[in-house]
Design an enzyme around this catalytic site. Structure first.
Site, PDB file in Angstrom:
ATOM      1  N   GLU A 341       0.866  -1.301  -0.074  1.00  0.00           N
ATOM      2  CA  GLU A 341       0.104   0.087  -0.220  1.00  0.00           C
ATOM      3  C   GLU A 341       0.803   1.103   0.069  1.00  0.00           C
ATOM      4  O   GLU A 341       1.903   1.299   0.625  1.00  0.00           O
ATOM      5  CB  GLU A 341      -0.797  -0.157   1.409  1.00  0.00           C
ATOM      6  CG  GLU A 341      -1.996  -1.025   1.154  1.00  0.00           C
ATOM      7  CD  GLU A 341      -3.101  -1.007   2.283  1.00  0.00           C
ATOM      8  OE1 GLU A 341      -4.132  -1.236   2.175  1.00  0.00           O
ATOM      9  OE2 GLU A 341      -2.659  -0.362   3.342  1.00  0.00           O
ATOM     10  N   CYS A 342       0.641   2.030  -0.688  1.00  0.00           N
ATOM     11  CA  CYS A 342       1.282   3.631  -0.925  1.00  0.00           C
ATOM     12  C   CYS A 342       2.798   3.546  -0.755  1.00  0.00           C
ATOM     13  O   CYS A 342       3.319   3.144  -1.985  1.00  0.00           O
ATOM     14  CB  CYS A 342       0.587   4.350   0.227  1.00  0.00           C
ATOM     15  SG  CYS A 342       0.682   5.945   0.067  1.00  0.00           S
ATOM     16  N   GLY A 343       3.407   3.642   0.043  1.00  0.00           N
ATOM     17  CA  GLY A 343       4.971   3.711   0.075  1.00  0.00           C
ATOM     18  C   GLY A 343       5.342   2.198  -0.300  1.00  0.00           C
ATOM     19  O   GLY A 343       6.468   2.144  -0.877  1.00  0.00           O
TER      20      GLY A 343
END
Length: 466
Positions: A341-343
């Site tokens: 997720e994301c990073g």
């Protein structure tokens, strides 16, 4: 003792007041359970650092109203007292036009007021008084009367300039009969450093113990503890709410010791504790490890979980750990179930370009580059899958949150989600990669509290992979 700490707007000092209360209560020997309204990851890190207990997010957009009640009741039962830190201003949420509108009261879904109302908890309103004297009464009156369902238990006056300033404020507020529960002077303002996504996380602050000690001193001296303890009258109501278990409903007895590697260090630390708990309740052995410091993946793992965080701040270190980059790529291409997720998504790209326009090679599973940008992408998202994916069937809709200053230089193909704003349904783009049958990679942060099928599918996939 249980309170919601709310602000009349963002930036008034809610987090400082909350941490001071938590630190002082812990110094008094109390077992304190903290909660945070909204999707934030960083404030809960500070709560946990102070209390030693995981902070729980209360977000009905990402979960549900019933989940909020169950989560609060379950964790409050185990504590001496509870403190709920609000989000933005008291009534700042999203207008979903649902619920009771018969009283002509604004219905701001997901706001601090919504949570206080849902849990029937008293609210302490923090006011920034640095540019106020007599006008403080007008603000306090508006907040205390806008929604009669909200119980404003008292005020904390922050950034008070002098004893004369305090007298003017008290004179102004006296007719309202709202107790002043705390007074913080301007010179008491304790600053925690921040950067492009908010406060700098606890793992990067070597002097944090000294800051927490100062906050405890502040809490000891600046609050009216006799008045605060009168809030115990609300405690029985809070504890009497249903204590429904929030374990996932599974019809399978999944074997224990399913080892899942969870990346957790300075670069990756955005995880909802409830998500980790759900995995453990399903039989996962969570193996925390560091892509920054470890030279290889943990042994005998059957799945990987990369949360969000700040890979852009540690891109050089991450890129130099080539043995780990190679091991991760090999594991994913061999079919190991993986959530990023994301990073975590950024880390799986070919490269990350940081704020200095320096490019650093990353894992290289996703055929794109993540580049840092000054533009902030922020908001709740309704995300509908465009096809069958690792975790979801086609046309499944989930609700998540985006919060990042990076972007991908090419559109994902094939894309995972069709996304739109939750409040307006405005299309925000196709998002996430549905490239491999074992990989979920997306900018969307998901809380699994109201969707336990997500960790169940993940666990089943891990068990089936060898």
């Amino acid at each position: 003792m249980v309170f919601v700490i709310a602000g009349e707007r963002s930036g008034v000092g809610k987090t400082t007041v909350t941490l001071a209360l938590l630190a002082s209560l812990c110094r008094q020997g109390k077992r304190v359970q903290s909660f945070k309204v909204g999707p934030d990851y960083i404030d809960p890190m500070f709560h946990q650092y102070v209390t030693g207990l995981p902070c729980r997010n209360l977000d009905p957009v990402l979960t549900s109203e019933s989940y909020i009640q169950e989560c609060f009741a379950q964790h409050f039962q185990k504590a001496d007292c509870a403190v709920v830190e609000g989000v933005m201003g008291l009534f700042d949420g999203i207008n979903l036009n649902i619920g009771d509108t018969s009283q002509n009261i604004p219905n701001y879904f997901g706001s601090t007021a919504h949570i206080a109302r849902l849990l029937n908890l008293p609210v302490i309103l923090v006011m920034d008084c640095s540019r106020l004297s007599g006008s403080a009464a007008a603000i306090a009156l508006g907040y205390s009367t806008l929604d009669p369902r909200i119980n404003i238990a008292g005020l904390v006056l922050n950034r008070v300039g002098s004893s004369r300033h305090l007298e003017l404020l008290k004179t102004s507020l006296e007719p309202l009969n709202l107790p002043i529960l705390g007074v913080l002077q301007r010179e008491n303002d304790i600053t925690i450093p921040d950067r492009h996504l908010g406060l700098i996380p606890t793992d990067e602050l070597p002097e944090l113990d000294a800051v927490i000690s100062k906050l405890a001193d502040l809490g000891d001296s600046c609050f009216n503890w006799e008045l605060l303890k009168e809030g115990r009258r609300q405690e029985a109501e809070g504890r009497s709410q249903q204590n429904t278990s929030i374990s996932p409903n599974s019809d399978q007895n999944l074997p224990s010791k399913t080892r899942i590697a969870v990346a957790r260090d300075r670069a990756f630390n955005f995880y909802y504790q409830d998500n980790l708990d759900l995995l453990q309740k399903l039989g996962a052995e969570l193996v925390f490890w560091s892509p920054l410091n470890n030279q290889d993946l943990p042994p005998n793992i059957q799945g990987m979980y990369f949360g969000g965080g700040f890979p852009e701040m540690f891109a050089e270190e991450l890129s130099k750990n080539t043995s780990v980059l190679t091991a991760i790529k090999s594991a994913i291409l061999s079919g190991m179930p993986t959530i990023a997720e994301c990073g975590g998504l950024m880390y799986l790209c070919d490269k990350v370009i940081d704020f200095t326009d320096t490019a650093y090679p990353m894992v290289g599973v996703l055929p794109t580059t993540a580049i840092m940008d000054q533009r902030l992408t922020l908001g709740y998202r309704q995300a509908t899958t465009l096809g069958n994916s690792f975790l979801f069937d086609a046309e499944t809709t989930v609700y998540g949150h985006e919060f990042h200053r990076s972007r991908l230089i090419s559109h994902p193909e094939p894309a995972l989600f069709h996304t739109s704003r939750v409040d307006t349904e405005e299309f925000t783009g196709n998002e996430g990669y549905n490239l491999l049958p074992n990989l979920h990679a997306s900018y969307i942060h998901l809380h699994w509290g109201a969707t336990p099928q997500i960790p169940q599918v993940f666990m089943e996939s891990c068990l089936n992979w060898h």
